[in-house]
Design an enzyme around this catalytic site. Structure first.
Site, short mmCIF file in Angstrom:
data_model
loop_
_atom_site.label_atom_id
_atom_site.label_comp_id
_atom_site.label_asym_id
_atom_site.label_seq_id
_atom_site.Cartn_x
_atom_site.Cartn_y
_atom_site.Cartn_z
N MET A 228 0.84 -1.20 0.00
CA MET A 228 0.00 0.00 0.00
C MET A 228 0.88 1.25 0.00
O MET A 228 0.40 2.35 0.33
CB MET A 228 -0.95 -0.01 1.20
CG MET A 228 -1.91 -1.19 1.17
SD MET A 228 -3.43 -0.89 2.07
CE MET A 228 -2.80 -0.66 3.72
N GLY A 229 2.14 1.11 -0.35
CA GLY A 229 3.02 2.28 -0.43
C GLY A 229 3.50 2.74 0.94
O GLY A 229 3.44 1.99 1.91
N HIS B 156 9.09 -3.55 3.53
CA HIS B 156 8.63 -3.77 2.15
C HIS B 156 9.82 -4.11 1.25
O HIS B 156 9.74 -5.01 0.41
CB HIS B 156 7.97 -2.51 1.60
CG HIS B 156 6.75 -2.05 2.33
ND1 HIS B 156 6.70 -0.90 3.08
CD2 HIS B 156 5.50 -2.61 2.43
CE1 HIS B 156 5.49 -0.74 3.59
NE2 HIS B 156 4.74 -1.76 3.21
N SER C 279 4.08 1.20 8.13
CA SER C 279 3.77 2.53 7.58
C SER C 279 3.02 3.35 8.62
O SER C 279 3.05 4.58 8.61
CB SER C 279 2.93 2.40 6.32
OG SER C 279 3.56 1.52 5.41
N ASP D 99 2.02 -9.31 8.80
CA ASP D 99 0.56 -9.50 8.76
C ASP D 99 0.31 -11.00 8.66
O ASP D 99 -0.05 -11.52 7.62
CB ASP D 99 -0.01 -8.74 7.57
CG ASP D 99 0.28 -7.25 7.66
OD1 ASP D 99 -0.49 -6.54 8.31
OD2 ASP D 99 1.31 -6.81 7.11
N LEU E 47 6.59 3.17 1.69
CA LEU E 47 7.46 2.01 1.83
C LEU E 47 8.59 2.21 2.84
O LEU E 47 9.14 3.30 2.98
CB LEU E 47 8.05 1.66 0.46
CG LEU E 47 7.01 1.33 -0.61
CD1 LEU E 47 7.70 0.95 -1.92
CD2 LEU E 47 6.06 0.24 -0.17
N GLN F 262 -3.09 -12.35 7.65
CA GLN F 262 -3.28 -12.04 6.23
C GLN F 262 -2.52 -13.05 5.34
O GLN F 262 -3.05 -13.51 4.32
CB GLN F 262 -2.78 -10.61 5.96
CG GLN F 262 -2.66 -10.25 4.50
CD GLN F 262 -2.24 -8.81 4.31
OE1 GLN F 262 -3.04 -7.91 4.47
NE2 GLN F 262 -0.98 -8.57 3.97
N GLN G 244 -10.53 -2.33 2.18
CA GLN G 244 -10.08 -3.09 3.35
C GLN G 244 -10.03 -2.24 4.60
O GLN G 244 -9.64 -2.69 5.66
CB GLN G 244 -8.73 -3.77 3.08
CG GLN G 244 -7.53 -2.84 3.03
CD GLN G 244 -6.26 -3.58 2.67
OE1 GLN G 244 -6.12 -4.08 1.56
NE2 GLN G 244 -5.30 -3.67 3.60
P1 AMP Z 1 1.31 -2.89 3.54
O1 AMP Z 1 1.90 -1.86 2.64
O2 AMP Z 1 1.30 -2.52 4.98
O3 AMP Z 1 0.01 -3.44 3.03
O4 AMP Z 1 2.32 -4.11 3.48
C1 AMP Z 1 2.70 -4.69 2.26
C2 AMP Z 1 3.44 -5.96 2.53
O5 AMP Z 1 4.59 -5.68 3.32
C3 AMP Z 1 2.62 -6.97 3.34
O6 AMP Z 1 2.85 -8.27 2.82
C4 AMP Z 1 3.15 -6.81 4.73
O7 AMP Z 1 3.01 -7.97 5.51
C5 AMP Z 1 4.61 -6.50 4.44
N1 AMP Z 1 5.26 -5.83 5.59
C6 AMP Z 1 4.80 -4.74 6.25
N2 AMP Z 1 5.64 -4.44 7.27
C7 AMP Z 1 6.62 -5.36 7.26
C8 AMP Z 1 7.78 -5.61 8.08
N3 AMP Z 1 8.07 -4.83 9.11
N4 AMP Z 1 8.57 -6.65 7.77
C9 AMP Z 1 8.26 -7.47 6.71
N5 AMP Z 1 7.19 -7.29 5.90
C10 AMP Z 1 6.38 -6.25 6.17
#
Ligand code: AMP
Length: 285
Positions: A32-33, A39, A188, A152, A35, A155, A63
């Protein structure tokens, strides 16, 4: 390093076609950016497993609940594109809302069982929104593999189940959680934390790690998770859940456990933080 960004499904497919024709494997990293290194670690993992890496950036409105942070969710597309270019992504898919949900859009993907509790209990419809957008992204991109973070955790399991149930021909790969030095999982949403809240925030990871250590020493699951909840409440968190679950099915566990996942969600002010750790704690991390 710059990276090409495309906004439409047809442009995405036009870029992917020659790669596929050349027999190159494709990995998708949905985001979702806003970053951060978490990510980017997924992009690196994707790079290590596929010839081409596509990252998507889409803040998925369906969501978010009506009282959640969709409108104030952090957005920084220019910064994201620079980071993805440096991390070695080959292409970015950054569709607008109308491309993903054109007028008359009326399909919903519902994954049962795994979505009933934990985050699903306090965020009704959240996982329907996630499953719907991820199903779309997987069909739009048709990658060989797609990478999601263990951050997540629920998820990740929901997406594995979705892909299995619908026979979507893609391998789902989970990447480990990237943390700040003090243990706070990168998110984020961490930018929402006030300086005072940011100081308390690492206690979430400390607490679930202590629960995991207690479990490893034979303490019962209910007892250990209750102690974790009290510790977080005493520190000023509003606790949604501290749970000890089967790492594959998320079924409740009680009594002494051998293999488990400790998952927690708790608010600091208006910010909802989630985290999880494995039991037994892997020695390599
Ligand atoms: P989001 O942008 O929050 O939807 O996350 C996008 C992807 O990045 C998802 O698969 C998250 O589980 C993963 N993600 C978010 N934070 C972390 C983190 N601290 N370490 C590893 N993966 C992450």
């Amino acid at each position: 390093m710059s990276v090409t960004a495309v906004r439409s499904v047809s442009d995405l497919r036009r870029h992917l076609a020659p790669w596929r024709k050349a027999g190159e494997s494709i990995a998708l990293v949905p985001t979702m950016g806003a970053l951060h290194e978490g990510h980017l670690s997924l992009v690196a993992l994707a790079r290590s497993k596929a010839d081409r890496v596509v990252a998507s950036i889409f803040v998925n409105p369906i969501q978010f609940g009506p009282r959640e942070d969709f409108t104030r969710y952090p957005r920084d597309e220019a910064g994201d594109l620079a980071k993805l270019g440096s991390a070695g992504a080959d292409l970015v898919f950054a569709p607008g809302t109308a491309e993903m949900y054109p007028d008359g859009f009326s399909t919903k993907v519902y994954v049962g069982d795994l979505t009933e509790d934990l985050c699903g209990a306090s965020r009704p419809n959240h996982f329907d929104g996630v499953a719907t957008v991820v199903a779309k992204l997987l069909l739009q991109c048709a990658p060989d593999l797609a990478v999601f973070g263990e951050k997540d955790y629920q998820q990740l399991l929901v997406i594995k189940r979705l892909v299995r149930d619908l026979d979507i021909p893609v391998e789902i790969v989970g990447g480990p959680i990237v943390r700040e030095e003090d243990g706070l999982a990168l998110s984020s949403r961490n930018v929402y934390l006030s300086p005072a809240e940011r100081k308390i925030a690492p206690l979430l990871h400390q607490t679930i790690s202590a629960v995991a250590a207690d479990l490893s020493e034979g303490r019962g699951a209910d007892d250990a998770s209750q102690a974790g909840r009290f510790k977080l409440e005493a520190a000023g968190f509003r606790v949604d859940y501290v749970a000890v679950r089967d790492p594959d099915t998320l079924k409740r566990l009680s009594g002494p456990v051998k293999r488990a996942r400790v998952l927690a969600a708790a608010y600091l002010g208006r910010t909802r933080l989630i985290d999880n750790v494995a039991v037994p704690v892997p020695t390599s991390r």
